[in-house]
Enzyme design. Sequence first.
Site, short mmCIF file in Angstrom:
data_model
loop_
_atom_site.label_atom_id
_atom_site.label_comp_id
_atom_site.label_asym_id
_atom_site.label_seq_id
_atom_site.Cartn_x
_atom_site.Cartn_y
_atom_site.Cartn_z
N HIS A 229 51.65 31.53 24.57
CA HIS A 229 50.84 31.19 25.72
C HIS A 229 51.23 29.74 26.07
O HIS A 229 51.60 28.97 25.19
CB HIS A 229 49.35 31.24 25.40
CG HIS A 229 48.87 32.61 24.99
ND1 HIS A 229 47.56 33.00 25.11
CD2 HIS A 229 49.53 33.67 24.46
CE1 HIS A 229 47.44 34.26 24.68
NE2 HIS A 229 48.62 34.68 24.26
N GLN B 133 42.25 39.50 31.63
CA GLN B 133 41.10 38.84 31.02
C GLN B 133 40.15 39.93 30.54
O GLN B 133 40.15 41.05 31.07
CB GLN B 133 40.43 37.94 32.08
CG GLN B 133 39.28 37.09 31.62
CD GLN B 133 39.61 36.20 30.46
OE1 GLN B 133 39.52 36.63 29.31
NE2 GLN B 133 40.00 34.96 30.73
N LYS C 11 51.68 34.96 42.12
CA LYS C 11 52.33 34.85 40.80
C LYS C 11 53.49 35.84 40.72
O LYS C 11 54.55 35.54 40.20
CB LYS C 11 51.32 35.11 39.67
CG LYS C 11 50.22 34.06 39.54
CD LYS C 11 49.27 34.40 38.38
CE LYS C 11 48.00 33.60 38.42
NZ LYS C 11 47.08 33.89 37.30
N ALA D 14 44.24 23.63 24.37
CA ALA D 14 44.06 22.78 25.55
C ALA D 14 44.63 21.40 25.27
O ALA D 14 44.44 20.85 24.19
CB ALA D 14 42.59 22.68 25.89
N ALA E 191 48.47 28.34 37.82
CA ALA E 191 49.50 29.16 37.17
C ALA E 191 50.60 29.53 38.16
O ALA E 191 51.77 29.65 37.78
CB ALA E 191 48.86 30.41 36.58
N LYS F 280 42.67 38.50 12.02
CA LYS F 280 42.15 39.41 11.00
C LYS F 280 43.02 40.65 10.97
O LYS F 280 43.71 40.96 11.95
CB LYS F 280 40.72 39.85 11.35
CG LYS F 280 39.72 38.73 11.37
CD LYS F 280 38.39 39.28 11.86
CE LYS F 280 37.51 38.11 12.17
NZ LYS F 280 36.30 37.91 11.95
N THR G 162 48.10 31.88 21.03
CA THR G 162 47.46 31.05 22.05
C THR G 162 47.92 29.59 21.93
O THR G 162 48.54 29.20 20.93
CB THR G 162 45.92 31.13 21.97
OG1 THR G 162 45.52 30.64 20.69
CG2 THR G 162 45.42 32.55 22.17
N TYR G 163 47.59 28.82 22.97
CA TYR G 163 48.09 27.45 23.11
C TYR G 163 46.88 26.57 23.38
O TYR G 163 46.12 26.83 24.32
CB TYR G 163 49.06 27.44 24.28
CG TYR G 163 49.70 26.13 24.66
CD1 TYR G 163 50.98 25.83 24.23
CD2 TYR G 163 49.05 25.24 25.51
CE1 TYR G 163 51.60 24.64 24.63
CE2 TYR G 163 49.66 24.06 25.91
CZ TYR G 163 50.93 23.77 25.47
OH TYR G 163 51.55 22.61 25.86
N GLU H 204 47.18 39.56 19.64
CA GLU H 204 47.10 38.12 19.95
C GLU H 204 46.51 37.40 18.74
O GLU H 204 45.52 37.87 18.18
CB GLU H 204 46.20 37.93 21.17
CG GLU H 204 46.00 36.49 21.57
CD GLU H 204 45.32 36.39 22.93
OE1 GLU H 204 45.70 37.13 23.87
OE2 GLU H 204 44.39 35.59 23.04
P1 FAD Z 1 45.01 30.42 37.79
O1 FAD Z 1 45.68 31.70 38.10
O2 FAD Z 1 45.74 29.16 38.13
O3 FAD Z 1 43.60 30.45 38.49
C1 FAD Z 1 42.60 29.46 38.24
C2 FAD Z 1 41.61 29.43 39.40
O4 FAD Z 1 42.20 28.86 40.55
C3 FAD Z 1 41.14 30.82 39.87
O5 FAD Z 1 39.81 30.71 40.27
C4 FAD Z 1 42.04 31.15 41.04
O6 FAD Z 1 41.40 32.02 41.97
C5 FAD Z 1 42.30 29.77 41.62
N1 FAD Z 1 43.67 29.62 42.13
C6 FAD Z 1 44.81 30.13 41.57
N2 FAD Z 1 45.88 29.74 42.26
C7 FAD Z 1 45.43 28.96 43.28
C8 FAD Z 1 46.06 28.26 44.32
N3 FAD Z 1 47.39 28.28 44.47
N4 FAD Z 1 45.27 27.54 45.19
C9 FAD Z 1 43.93 27.52 45.04
N5 FAD Z 1 43.27 28.18 44.06
C10 FAD Z 1 44.02 28.88 43.20
N6 FAD Z 1 43.61 29.33 28.00
C11 FAD Z 1 44.14 28.39 27.19
O7 FAD Z 1 43.85 27.20 27.36
N7 FAD Z 1 45.01 28.74 26.17
C12 FAD Z 1 45.38 30.03 25.95
O8 FAD Z 1 46.15 30.30 25.05
C13 FAD Z 1 44.82 31.05 26.79
N8 FAD Z 1 45.16 32.34 26.63
C14 FAD Z 1 44.72 33.29 27.53
C15 FAD Z 1 45.15 34.60 27.43
C16 FAD Z 1 44.78 35.56 28.36
C17 FAD Z 1 45.30 36.98 28.24
C18 FAD Z 1 43.92 35.19 29.44
C19 FAD Z 1 43.52 36.20 30.47
C20 FAD Z 1 43.45 33.90 29.53
C21 FAD Z 1 43.84 32.93 28.59
N9 FAD Z 1 43.43 31.60 28.69
C22 FAD Z 1 43.93 30.64 27.83
C23 FAD Z 1 42.40 31.23 29.65
C24 FAD Z 1 42.95 30.74 30.99
O9 FAD Z 1 43.71 29.59 30.80
C25 FAD Z 1 41.73 30.50 31.86
O10 FAD Z 1 41.15 31.71 32.25
C26 FAD Z 1 41.93 29.55 33.03
O11 FAD Z 1 40.63 29.15 33.46
C27 FAD Z 1 42.63 30.19 34.22
O12 FAD Z 1 43.94 30.44 33.95
P2 FAD Z 1 44.82 31.26 35.01
O13 FAD Z 1 46.21 31.18 34.55
O14 FAD Z 1 44.21 32.58 35.27
O15 FAD Z 1 44.60 30.30 36.27
#
Ligand code: FAD
Length: 309
Positions: free
Chosen positions: A79, A179, A168, A53, A126, A292, A50-51, A16
């Site tokens: 992302h 994560q 999902k 905010a 998501a 890196k 990554t993407y 990544e």
């Molecule tokens: P979700 O799956 O949407 O979950 C978010 C929260 O809402 C969780 O607490 C979940 O339990 C809850 N939830 C989920 N679905 C629902 C629903 N339908 N109803 C009610 N509650 C719900 N962030 C960036 O901005 N840019 C990046 O490039 C980036 N890269 C990442 C790469 C990886 C491998 C990982 C693991 C994370 C990355 N992140 C990035 C961080 C990520 O965007 C954050 O962790 C964010 O807070 C949650 O994203 P998620 O897709 O897991 O969210």
Amino acid sequence: MNVAEIMENRSAFSFEVFPPKTDVGMEKLCGEGGVLDQLYTLNPDYISCTYGAGGTNVGKNLEVLDKIVKDGKCVGVTHFTCIGNTKEGIKEQLNTYLEHGINHMLALRGDLPFGWTGTGGDLHYATELVKFVRQEFGDKFTIAVAGSPEGHIACRSLEADIAFLKQKQDNGADYIMTQLCWDMDQFRYWLDAIRAAGIWLPVDVGIMPILDQAATINMALSRNGCVMPRELCEIISKNWIFPNPFEKEPFDANVEGKKASFKEAGIEYTIRQIDEYRACGINGIHLYALNKYDDVARIAKEAGLLDLI
Ligand code: FAD
């Protein structure tokens, strides 16, 4: 073969990177003989970018992915987040990715920018993004989604988080990228729990190399609330830079020595962690390259990741 299909056949290995903010950073990553060219020599299955905010880094993200796709040495994965994006904006951006030959994405809610309480866009989770992409684009994208072995920091329970992960999958995701998680007992518990919940998607494990004290603490605690095992805490304590590792001008006389010994212990710890993950029956290792090469290459080689292919 798309990345999910690769993981159905064998373990995958990937990196990544993040989109640099400056031209100098872009040259270092994307220039001739730069970090991407060096990472290709390790034969990763894919490199993700990554993407930012609110889409602030999207331009550079596309430039980085353009190079990966043009070079053709591995798959490029973008992302993508819901932050600040309308449905129309999402369609437009995803069409642009497809026009540029980028057909793999990690569909995320996104990190909420400081002070924000929601995504500020048309989609809030998501789960919705995966559903929307499948509705609008069919099978044009291979879709990865995030999984949080310790539970997302804002989830109401681990069970709820797992239920949303299942959603999902039901909405059309192809594989899971995890994560950061240093707590191996928790990881094993989560892996068993998601399988029991009917989640059969391949699990690609995200690994942050432990190279820098401040970055390690920051990554664990600024957003994710990760458990740090005693062994990792000891590495931090034994090499503590006084008054603290965030201080720009520390008064500690042995700053360089401590940085070096922290990094050495951190690399060894990271390699042992990869061994433990691989012994859990996961489907891929995704190393945060942090733009890196040298330290990341050493970890990949010593962990035996170059022999996966
Ligand atoms: P979700 O799956 O949407 O979950 C978010 C929260 O809402 C969780 O607490 C979940 O339990 C809850 N939830 C989920 N679905 C629902 C629903 N339908 N109803 C009610 N509650 C719900 N962030 C960036 O901005 N840019 C990046 O490039 C980036 N890269 C990442 C790469 C990886 C491998 C990982 C693991 C994370 C990355 N992140 C990035 C961080 C990520 O965007 C954050 O962790 C964010 O807070 C949650 O994203 P998620 O897709 O897991 O969210």
